[in-house]
Write a protein that holds these residues in place. Sequence first.
Motif, PDB file in Angstrom:
ATOM      1  N   VAL A  73       0.847  -1.185   0.000  1.00 37.28           N
ATOM      2  CA  VAL A  73       0.000   0.000   0.000  1.00 37.28           C
ATOM      3  C   VAL A  73       0.888   1.241   0.000  1.00 37.28           C
ATOM      4  N   ALA A  74       0.431   2.275  -0.665  1.00 37.53           N
ATOM      5  CA  ALA A  74       1.184   3.527  -0.684  1.00 37.53           C
ATOM      6  C   ALA A  74       0.963   4.289   0.614  1.00 37.53           C
ATOM      7  N   GLU A  75       2.011   4.953   1.047  1.00 42.12           N
ATOM      8  CA  GLU A  75       1.920   5.761   2.269  1.00 42.12           C
ATOM      9  C   GLU A  75       0.788   6.772   2.142  1.00 42.12           C
ATOM     10  N   TYR A 121       7.765  -7.044  14.253  1.00 44.21           N
ATOM     11  CA  TYR A 121       8.828  -6.340  13.549  1.00 44.21           C
ATOM     12  C   TYR A 121      10.060  -7.239  13.513  1.00 44.21           C
ATOM     13  N   PRO A 122      10.952  -7.047  12.548  1.00 41.85           N
ATOM     14  CA  PRO A 122      12.133  -7.903  12.432  1.00 41.85           C
ATOM     15  C   PRO A 122      12.919  -7.991  13.743  1.00 41.85           C
ATOM     16  N   ASN A 123      13.257  -9.198  14.120  1.00 39.44           N
ATOM     17  CA  ASN A 123      14.080  -9.470  15.315  1.00 39.44           C
ATOM     18  C   ASN A 123      13.440  -8.967  16.601  1.00 39.44           C
ATOM     19  N   ARG A 124      12.130  -8.845  16.570  1.00 38.46           N
ATOM     20  CA  ARG A 124      11.422  -8.440  17.778  1.00 38.46           C
ATOM     21  C   ARG A 124      10.242  -9.367  18.008  1.00 38.46           C
ATOM     22  N   GLY A 125       9.755  -9.383  19.224  1.00 42.33           N
ATOM     23  CA  GLY A 125       8.628 -10.240  19.557  1.00 42.33           C
ATOM     24  C   GLY A 125       7.326  -9.727  19.011  1.00 42.33           C
ATOM     25  N   LEU A 126       6.306 -10.544  19.122  1.00 41.55           N
ATOM     26  CA  LEU A 126       4.964 -10.143  18.728  1.00 41.55           C
ATOM     27  C   LEU A 126       4.452  -9.052  19.665  1.00 41.55           C
ATOM     28  N   GLN A 127       3.864  -8.027  19.077  1.00 37.76           N
ATOM     29  CA  GLN A 127       3.285  -6.960  19.883  1.00 37.76           C
ATOM     30  C   GLN A 127       1.775  -6.954  19.705  1.00 37.76           C
ATOM     31  N   PHE A 128       1.068  -6.883  20.810  1.00 38.65           N
ATOM     32  CA  PHE A 128      -0.387  -6.868  20.800  1.00 38.65           C
ATOM     33  C   PHE A 128      -0.901  -5.555  20.203  1.00 38.65           C
ATOM     34  N   LEU A 129      -1.861  -5.655  19.275  1.00 40.89           N
ATOM     35  CA  LEU A 129      -2.458  -4.469  18.669  1.00 40.89           C
ATOM     36  C   LEU A 129      -3.868  -4.216  19.204  1.00 40.89           C
ATOM     37  N   LEU A 130      -4.713  -5.252  19.148  1.00 45.26           N
ATOM     38  CA  LEU A 130      -6.093  -5.076  19.582  1.00 45.26           C
ATOM     39  C   LEU A 130      -6.767  -6.429  19.732  1.00 45.26           C
ATOM     40  N   LYS A 131      -7.938  -6.406  20.381  1.00 46.71           N
ATOM     41  CA  LYS A 131      -8.685  -7.636  20.588  1.00 46.71           C
ATOM     42  C   LYS A 131     -10.177  -7.368  20.512  1.00 46.71           C
ATOM     43  N   SER A 163       6.332   3.260   8.636  1.00 52.43           N
ATOM     44  CA  SER A 163       6.692   2.532   9.855  1.00 52.43           C
ATOM     45  C   SER A 163       5.705   1.406  10.191  1.00 52.43           C
ATOM     46  N   ASP A 164       4.583   1.333   9.492  1.00 54.73           N
ATOM     47  CA  ASP A 164       3.641   0.228   9.694  1.00 54.73           C
ATOM     48  C   ASP A 164       4.106  -1.052   8.997  1.00 54.73           C
ATOM     49  N   SER A 165       5.123  -0.950   8.170  1.00 53.53           N
ATOM     50  CA  SER A 165       5.623  -2.119   7.447  1.00 53.53           C
ATOM     51  C   SER A 165       6.120  -3.161   8.441  1.00 53.53           C
ATOM     52  N   ALA A 166       5.507  -4.335   8.394  1.00 56.61           N
ATOM     53  CA  ALA A 166       5.816  -5.398   9.365  1.00 56.61           C
ATOM     54  C   ALA A 166       5.002  -6.632   8.985  1.00 56.61           C
ATOM     55  N   LEU A 167       5.114  -7.650   9.835  1.00 57.91           N
ATOM     56  CA  LEU A 167       4.349  -8.889   9.657  1.00 57.91           C
ATOM     57  C   LEU A 167       3.187  -8.872  10.641  1.00 57.91           C
ATOM     58  N   TYR A 168       1.980  -9.105  10.145  1.00 58.28           N
ATOM     59  CA  TYR A 168       0.787  -9.030  10.966  1.00 58.28           C
ATOM     60  C   TYR A 168       0.141 -10.403  11.104  1.00 58.28           C
ATOM     61  N   GLY A 186      -2.880 -17.297  12.490  1.00 62.45           N
ATOM     62  CA  GLY A 186      -2.745 -17.431  11.053  1.00 62.45           C
ATOM     63  C   GLY A 186      -1.274 -17.443  10.665  1.00 62.45           C
ATOM     64  N   LYS A 187      -1.022 -17.588   9.351  1.00 62.12           N
ATOM     65  CA  LYS A 187       0.356 -17.676   8.866  1.00 62.12           C
ATOM     66  C   LYS A 187       1.035 -16.320   8.780  1.00 62.12           C
ATOM     67  N   GLY A 188       0.249 -15.270   8.885  1.00 61.89           N
ATOM     68  CA  GLY A 188       0.822 -13.932   8.835  1.00 61.89           C
ATOM     69  C   GLY A 188       0.704 -13.283   7.463  1.00 61.89           C
ATOM     70  N   THR A 189       0.619 -11.963   7.465  1.00 65.21           N
ATOM     71  CA  THR A 189       0.586 -11.165   6.241  1.00 65.21           C
ATOM     72  C   THR A 189       1.662 -10.105   6.341  1.00 65.21           C
ATOM     73  N   LYS A 190       2.526 -10.059   5.327  1.00 65.84           N
ATOM     74  CA  LYS A 190       3.568  -9.047   5.310  1.00 65.84           C
ATOM     75  C   LYS A 190       3.015  -7.773   4.685  1.00 65.84           C
ATOM     76  N   LEU A 191       3.045  -6.708   5.460  1.00 70.66           N
ATOM     77  CA  LEU A 191       2.570  -5.415   4.982  1.00 70.66           C
ATOM     78  C   LEU A 191       3.759  -4.555   4.594  1.00 70.66           C
ATOM     79  N   SER A 192       3.744  -4.068   3.383  1.00 69.28           N
ATOM     80  CA  SER A 192       4.777  -3.142   2.923  1.00 69.28           C
ATOM     81  C   SER A 192       4.109  -1.826   2.547  1.00 69.28           C
ATOM     82  N   VAL A 193       4.534  -0.757   3.213  1.00 66.88           N
ATOM     83  CA  VAL A 193       4.013   0.573   2.917  1.00 66.88           C
ATOM     84  C   VAL A 193       5.070   1.309   2.116  1.00 66.88           C
ATOM     85  N   ILE A 194       4.692   1.704   0.934  1.00 67.42           N
ATOM     86  CA  ILE A 194       5.644   2.292  -0.014  1.00 67.42           C
ATOM     87  C   ILE A 194       5.620   3.807   0.090  1.00 67.42           C
ATOM     88  N   PRO A 195       6.799   4.416   0.267  1.00 70.27           N
ATOM     89  CA  PRO A 195       6.847   5.881   0.427  1.00 70.27           C
ATOM     90  C   PRO A 195       6.361   6.602  -0.828  1.00 70.27           C
TER      91      PRO A 195
END
Lengths: 118, 119
Positions: free
Chosen positions: A13-15, A39-49, A84-89, A109-118
């Motif tokens: 997605v475009a920024e 995020y790369p080399n970091r643990g899972l972070q909770f977003l919402l429930k 900065s939202d680019s990460a694995l969800y 789930g298996k995860g979705t890689k989000l890439s935000v393009i500048p």
Amino acid sequence: AQSVAQPEDQVNVAEGNPLTVKCTYSVSGNPYLFWYVQYPNRGLQFLLKYITGDNLVKGSYGFEAEFNKSQTSFHLKKPSALVSDSALYFCAVRDITRSGAGSYQLTFGKGTKLSVIP
Amino acid sequence: GAGVSQTPSNKVTEKGKYVELRCDPISGHTALYWYRQSLGQGPEFLIYFQGTGAADDSGLPNDRFFAVRPEGSVSTLKIQRTERGDSAVYLCASSRYTNVKTSTYNEQFFGPGTRLTVL
């Protein structure tokens, strides 16, 4: 058995544009639903429930998700994407109608890689 | 406050060796979970502790895997006779008490993981 499907391996997605990351679930009863970000080399972070109540849930960093029982979906959304939202969800589910200790485990789930393009 | 910590961050071992992975949960969290994340996959549940006891170990793949939490805080995941297929990132998570009767469910907070490589 409970399961989660994230049909897109990658979303680009475009920024500044709105973003959606899709999630559908399958449980025998009622679900608790979660979104985590990794995020790369970091643990899972909770977003919402979603536990109960309003179908639209607001979480961290401007993200929100809409619970749709008839479509068994819990899509993650954000009105305006940042680079900065680019990460694995990851979407996750817990079947609350399962009894016993096993009901505490999350199924991811298996995860979705989000890439935000500048 | 401090989050969930895991040590080591990386572990390389040889096939057949024994390894221990440590998890230090958030202070006050009574529930502790271990998950395993293989490349390109989401985390898969291994075991869940409520206090000192393993309340659910249904995710452990076989009897080479074992976990303990003797004082209700720090937990150790132990893998005997490691195999190449055990290579993965092992994640630990903790949460506040979860009450089945009241359906109170607190979200899990994850550590950074231990990357295990079995050569």
